[in-house]
Design a protein around this motif. Structure first.
Motif, PDB file in Angstrom:
ATOM      1  N   ALA A 306      -7.781 -17.920 -15.138  1.00 36.88           N
ATOM      2  CA  ALA A 306      -7.730 -16.502 -15.479  1.00 36.88           C
ATOM      3  C   ALA A 306      -9.128 -15.954 -15.730  1.00 36.88           C
ATOM      4  O   ALA A 306      -9.957 -16.595 -16.362  1.00 36.88           O
ATOM      5  CB  ALA A 306      -6.872 -16.299 -16.714  1.00 36.88           C
ATOM      6  N   ASN A 307      -9.376 -14.755 -15.223  1.00 34.84           N
ATOM      7  CA  ASN A 307     -10.642 -14.063 -15.452  1.00 34.84           C
ATOM      8  C   ASN A 307     -10.410 -12.989 -16.505  1.00 34.84           C
ATOM      9  O   ASN A 307      -9.789 -11.970 -16.236  1.00 34.84           O
ATOM     10  CB  ASN A 307     -11.143 -13.444 -14.144  1.00 34.84           C
ATOM     11  N   LYS A 308     -10.902 -13.219 -17.697  1.00 37.56           N
ATOM     12  CA  LYS A 308     -10.646 -12.302 -18.802  1.00 37.56           C
ATOM     13  C   LYS A 308     -11.502 -11.033 -18.720  1.00 37.56           C
ATOM     14  O   LYS A 308     -11.381 -10.150 -19.554  1.00 37.56           O
ATOM     15  CB  LYS A 308     -10.918 -13.015 -20.136  1.00 37.56           C
ATOM     16  N   GLN A 309     -12.381 -10.932 -17.716  1.00 34.70           N
ATOM     17  CA  GLN A 309     -13.254  -9.772 -17.599  1.00 34.70           C
ATOM     18  C   GLN A 309     -12.690  -8.683 -16.687  1.00 34.70           C
ATOM     19  O   GLN A 309     -13.350  -7.708 -16.392  1.00 34.70           O
ATOM     20  CB  GLN A 309     -14.631 -10.213 -17.059  1.00 34.70           C
ATOM     21  N   CYS A 310     -11.469  -8.839 -16.220  1.00 29.38           N
ATOM     22  CA  CYS A 310     -10.864  -7.837 -15.343  1.00 29.38           C
ATOM     23  C   CYS A 310     -10.717  -6.512 -16.095  1.00 29.38           C
ATOM     24  O   CYS A 310     -10.195  -6.481 -17.217  1.00 29.38           O
ATOM     25  CB  CYS A 310      -9.491  -8.298 -14.856  1.00 29.38           C
ATOM     26  N   GLN A 311     -11.146  -5.423 -15.475  1.00 27.44           N
ATOM     27  CA  GLN A 311     -11.070  -4.096 -16.079  1.00 27.44           C
ATOM     28  C   GLN A 311     -10.233  -3.182 -15.193  1.00 27.44           C
ATOM     29  O   GLN A 311     -10.312  -3.251 -13.966  1.00 27.44           O
ATOM     30  CB  GLN A 311     -12.473  -3.504 -16.253  1.00 27.44           C
ATOM     31  N   ILE A 312      -9.474  -2.305 -15.826  1.00 29.34           N
ATOM     32  CA  ILE A 312      -8.608  -1.410 -15.057  1.00 29.34           C
ATOM     33  C   ILE A 312      -9.420  -0.466 -14.187  1.00 29.34           C
ATOM     34  O   ILE A 312      -8.983  -0.035 -13.117  1.00 29.34           O
ATOM     35  CB  ILE A 312      -7.662  -0.630 -16.013  1.00 29.34           C
ATOM     36  N   GLU A 313     -10.666  -0.166 -14.613  1.00 26.61           N
ATOM     37  CA  GLU A 313     -11.521   0.735 -13.835  1.00 26.61           C
ATOM     38  C   GLU A 313     -11.862   0.152 -12.469  1.00 26.61           C
ATOM     39  O   GLU A 313     -12.177   0.907 -11.529  1.00 26.61           O
ATOM     40  CB  GLU A 313     -12.808   1.027 -14.616  1.00 26.61           C
ATOM     41  N   GLN A 314     -11.811  -1.165 -12.332  1.00 27.97           N
ATOM     42  CA  GLN A 314     -12.116  -1.798 -11.058  1.00 27.97           C
ATOM     43  C   GLN A 314     -11.089  -1.440  -9.982  1.00 27.97           C
ATOM     44  O   GLN A 314     -11.355  -1.593  -8.790  1.00 27.97           O
ATOM     45  CB  GLN A 314     -12.158  -3.319 -11.220  1.00 27.97           C
ATOM     46  N   LEU A 315      -9.922  -0.967 -10.406  1.00 29.62           N
ATOM     47  CA  LEU A 315      -8.846  -0.640  -9.467  1.00 29.62           C
ATOM     48  C   LEU A 315      -8.845   0.826  -9.067  1.00 29.62           C
ATOM     49  O   LEU A 315      -7.893   1.310  -8.451  1.00 29.62           O
ATOM     50  CB  LEU A 315      -7.498  -1.018 -10.086  1.00 29.62           C
ATOM     51  N   GLY A 316      -9.916   1.544  -9.376  1.00 32.22           N
ATOM     52  CA  GLY A 316      -9.998   2.963  -9.030  1.00 32.22           C
ATOM     53  C   GLY A 316      -9.919   3.237  -7.543  1.00 32.22           C
ATOM     54  O   GLY A 316      -9.570   4.348  -7.127  1.00 32.22           O
ATOM     55  N   PHE A 317     -10.242   2.240  -6.715  1.00 29.13           N
ATOM     56  CA  PHE A 317     -10.166   2.402  -5.262  1.00 29.13           C
ATOM     57  C   PHE A 317      -8.754   2.740  -4.792  1.00 29.13           C
ATOM     58  O   PHE A 317      -8.564   3.254  -3.685  1.00 29.13           O
ATOM     59  CB  PHE A 317     -10.648   1.136  -4.546  1.00 29.13           C
ATOM     60  N   LEU A 318      -7.743   2.457  -5.626  1.00 27.66           N
ATOM     61  CA  LEU A 318      -6.363   2.715  -5.230  1.00 27.66           C
ATOM     62  C   LEU A 318      -6.060   4.201  -5.091  1.00 27.66           C
ATOM     63  O   LEU A 318      -5.135   4.586  -4.353  1.00 27.66           O
ATOM     64  CB  LEU A 318      -5.399   2.105  -6.256  1.00 27.66           C
ATOM     65  N   LYS A 319      -6.788   5.050  -5.798  1.00 26.48           N
ATOM     66  CA  LYS A 319      -6.489   6.482  -5.826  1.00 26.48           C
ATOM     67  C   LYS A 319      -6.404   7.049  -4.410  1.00 26.48           C
ATOM     68  O   LYS A 319      -7.294   6.866  -3.586  1.00 26.48           O
ATOM     69  CB  LYS A 319      -7.557   7.225  -6.615  1.00 26.48           C
ATOM     70  N   GLY A 320      -5.273   7.715  -4.116  1.00 24.29           N
ATOM     71  CA  GLY A 320      -5.066   8.303  -2.801  1.00 24.29           C
ATOM     72  C   GLY A 320      -3.759   7.839  -2.182  1.00 24.29           C
ATOM     73  O   GLY A 320      -2.912   7.227  -2.837  1.00 24.29           O
ATOM     74  N   GLN A 321      -3.584   8.162  -0.897  1.00 21.66           N
ATOM     75  CA  GLN A 321      -2.337   7.885  -0.180  1.00 21.66           C
ATOM     76  C   GLN A 321      -2.529   6.699   0.770  1.00 21.66           C
ATOM     77  O   GLN A 321      -3.473   6.682   1.571  1.00 21.66           O
ATOM     78  CB  GLN A 321      -1.921   9.122   0.628  1.00 21.66           C
ATOM     79  N   TRP A 322      -1.621   5.733   0.681  1.00 21.81           N
ATOM     80  CA  TRP A 322      -1.647   4.542   1.534  1.00 21.81           C
ATOM     81  C   TRP A 322      -0.328   4.426   2.282  1.00 21.81           C
ATOM     82  O   TRP A 322       0.730   4.735   1.733  1.00 21.81           O
ATOM     83  CB  TRP A 322      -1.854   3.279   0.696  1.00 21.81           C
ATOM     84  N   GLU A 323      -0.418   3.975   3.552  1.00 22.29           N
ATOM     85  CA  GLU A 323       0.796   3.893   4.369  1.00 22.29           C
ATOM     86  C   GLU A 323       0.760   2.671   5.275  1.00 22.29           C
ATOM     87  O   GLU A 323      -0.280   2.282   5.805  1.00 22.29           O
ATOM     88  CB  GLU A 323       0.947   5.151   5.232  1.00 22.29           C
ATOM     89  N   TYR A 324       1.955   2.082   5.450  1.00 20.30           N
ATOM     90  CA  TYR A 324       2.150   0.972   6.388  1.00 20.30           C
ATOM     91  C   TYR A 324       3.430   1.231   7.174  1.00 20.30           C
ATOM     92  O   TYR A 324       4.466   1.576   6.603  1.00 20.30           O
ATOM     93  CB  TYR A 324       2.271  -0.364   5.639  1.00 20.30           C
ATOM     94  N   ARG A 325       3.353   1.095   8.501  1.00 23.12           N
ATOM     95  CA  ARG A 325       4.512   1.336   9.365  1.00 23.12           C
ATOM     96  C   ARG A 325       4.953   0.033  10.024  1.00 23.12           C
ATOM     97  O   ARG A 325       4.175  -0.612  10.726  1.00 23.12           O
ATOM     98  CB  ARG A 325       4.188   2.369  10.447  1.00 23.12           C
ATOM     99  N   SER A 326       6.205  -0.332   9.775  1.00 26.25           N
ATOM    100  CA  SER A 326       6.811  -1.461  10.478  1.00 26.25           C
ATOM    101  C   SER A 326       7.572  -0.915  11.677  1.00 26.25           C
ATOM    102  O   SER A 326       7.467   0.271  12.010  1.00 26.25           O
ATOM    103  CB  SER A 326       7.751  -2.224   9.537  1.00 26.25           C
ATOM    104  N   ASN A 327       8.351  -1.757  12.342  1.00 27.21           N
ATOM    105  CA  ASN A 327       9.139  -1.297  13.485  1.00 27.21           C
ATOM    106  C   ASN A 327      10.234  -0.318  13.079  1.00 27.21           C
ATOM    107  O   ASN A 327      10.657   0.521  13.875  1.00 27.21           O
ATOM    108  CB  ASN A 327       9.771  -2.489  14.208  1.00 27.21           C
ATOM    109  N   LYS A 328      10.676  -0.419  11.812  1.00 26.55           N
ATOM    110  CA  LYS A 328      11.821   0.387  11.381  1.00 26.55           C
ATOM    111  C   LYS A 328      11.498   1.393  10.285  1.00 26.55           C
ATOM    112  O   LYS A 328      12.118   2.456  10.220  1.00 26.55           O
ATOM    113  CB  LYS A 328      12.946  -0.535  10.890  1.00 26.55           C
ATOM    114  N   ASN A 329      10.536   1.050   9.417  1.00 23.56           N
ATOM    115  CA  ASN A 329      10.333   1.854   8.217  1.00 23.56           C
ATOM    116  C   ASN A 329       8.872   2.212   7.975  1.00 23.56           C
ATOM    117  O   ASN A 329       7.961   1.561   8.497  1.00 23.56           O
ATOM    118  CB  ASN A 329      10.871   1.104   6.989  1.00 23.56           C
ATOM    119  N   ILE A 330       8.692   3.247   7.164  1.00 24.46           N
ATOM    120  CA  ILE A 330       7.375   3.625   6.660  1.00 24.46           C
ATOM    121  C   ILE A 330       7.324   3.263   5.177  1.00 24.46           C
ATOM    122  O   ILE A 330       8.190   3.656   4.393  1.00 24.46           O
ATOM    123  CB  ILE A 330       7.124   5.141   6.813  1.00 24.46           C
TER     124      ILE A 330
END
Length: 447
Positions: A306-330
């Motif tokens: 375990a890395n006890k130095q993980c900070q929630i601010e490091q996940l700021g890259f998530l902000k925005g819209q993400w999409e993945y399309r399979s053969n059947k679903n979005i």
């Protein structure tokens, strides 16, 4: 792991057919250790030796076999090898310099073998078995035959293995984590080590049942290292719980498989895998996750270190819209900043009808100095929480060992290259590796 389950089913059917005259097919396994006597690492060498002897004795294990490497025989380490022998364990030859046969001419390889023999022959309980370093018995027929004749001329027997694994790599990850002063979850490490080796044993036994038609007396490859010393007793107990009898290596090497010489020139996974190749097995179906460094590293970092130095601010890259399309679903996730971290709305939409099939609310918050991933599916009134277990190289692993499915959610951020959009790989799995992957791409800027 799915592959392992397929082999298990096939192995069971064959076992029922081939051994219908007996009530149960015996599973037998011998314990062997390579690269003895190892120098001090996190554990001092002498302490490791005594602990390994103690833990083998604690579970009434029969004698193991230690394949010794001559270059390790310093004055102090030679005393540790003597301790193994005096405790009733066998000593055998693993070469002098641990040369790789495919990169060494035969004359030099044989000379190295003899140097090791001269250093080892007078140890108590020495037995003339030779284990090829890297399990490589030669990549040409001429080299294979030359060394085979040489061993016979010197009254040696091939100390092959039937169950391959990368226990040495797990120990190297442990050593690096200790040097980096990482926090080690010792209970998780024990469970990971034991389950990996038990699964590998079952896997190669299933291969033997399918391609050889019987369960041979197996030989398990381990190494003289810290993890073996810590957990060999737990491993043996877990094997017994799975129906394995622990036997002497001398007994194991009396099995008919010892006389079945593979025609394949790749023996790096042991004798069962080599003979299975001879009998038509596809090479990719013979690889267990215990031989996959990338998988082992991912699991080790997620479950153990375990890395006890993980900070929630490091996940700021998530902000925005993400999409993945399979053969059947979005599949989509729309992340925004919240007052206590990050939150997202996840959706699954049918491509043909445009109908929303499911929704999920996801939140990232900090509690008690931990980053928590909370998921609330539309159809489930109960929130499931996952703790951030590791964050390294833009890879963020959240874990909940008690949940039925999933137990592990991993976000891997991939920066844009050559004008391409950012990517986000999300692995949704159980700890056994079973699950699915979503390969998102960013649809918009971070807003």
């Amino acid at each position: 792991m799915i592959k392992h389950l397929i082999f298990a089913c096939c192995g069971l059917l064959i076992a029922m057919t081939a051994f219908s005259s007996s009530a149960e097919t015996k599973k037998q396994i011998a314990i062997t250790f390579d690269d003895a006597p190892r120098a001090s690492t996190f554990q001092k060498a002498n302490e490791r030796t005594k602990l390994l002897i103690k833990n083998l004795k604690k579970v009434n294990a029969p004698a193991a076999m230690f394949f010794a490497t001559g270059k390790h025989l310093t004055a102090d380490n030679a005393k540790n090898l003597e301790l193994y022998a005096k405790a009733g364990h066998f000593i055998a030859n693993h070469s002098n310099k641990h040369l790789w046969y495919r990169n060494t001419n035969t004359e030099d390889y044989q000379r190295d073998f003899l140097n090791a023999h001269d250093k080892l022959k007078n140890f108590p309980n020495f037995k003339p078995f030779f284990r090829y370093p890297y399990l490589d018995e030669g990549r040409t027929e001429a080299k294979v035959n030359a060394m085979s004749r040489f061993l016979a001329d010197h009254n040696y027997t091939n100390g092959y293995v039937t169950i391959d694994n990368y226990d040495w790599y797990l120990d190297s990850l442990f050593q690096k984590a200790k040097l980096a002063d990482k926090t080690i979850d010792e209970d998780a490490l024990k469970k990971f080590y034991v389950s990996t080796l038990v699964d590998a044993s079952e896997f190669f036994n299933d291969i033997a049942l399918e391609y050889l038609g019987y369960s041979p007396k197996h030989v398990l490859l381990l190494h003289d290292n810290d993890l073996a010393a810590y957990y060999i007793d737990d491993l043996i107990l877990a094997l017994r719980e799975k129906g394995w009898d622990i036997i002497s290596p001398i007994d194991a090497y009396s099995d008919p498989i010892a006389r079945k010489i593979p025609s394949t020139l790749f023996t790096g996974q042991g004798r069962v895998a080599a003979l299975a190749r001879d009998n038509g097995a596809q090479p990719n179906l013979l690889v267990h996750y215990a031989e996959d460094e990338a998988y082992l590293l991912q699991q080790f970092e997620t479950l153990v270190a375990a890395n006890k130095q993980c900070q929630i601010e490091q996940l700021g890259f998530l902000k925005g819209q993400w999409e993945y399309r399979s053969n059947k679903n979005i599949f989509s996730e729309h992340w925004t900043i919240s007052k206590d971290g990050l939150q997202a709305l996840g959706k699954v939409i049918n491509l043909q009808t445009g109908k929303t099939l499911s929704k999920e609310t996801i939140k990232l918050t900090r509690r008690n100095n931990q980053v928590i991933y909370s998921a609330l599916p539309q159809q489930n009134p109960k929130v499931t929480h996952f703790s951030l277990a590791s964050c390294h190289n833009n890879r963020y692993a959240f874990i909940n060992k008690e949940h039925d499915f999933p137990q592990l959610i991993v976000y891997q951020y991939q920066a844009p290259e050559s004008g391409k959009r950012e990517r986000l790989k999300v692995d949704v799995h159980n700890l056994n590796g079973k699950g699915f992957t979503l390969n998102y791409r960013r649809l918009n800027d971070r807003r």
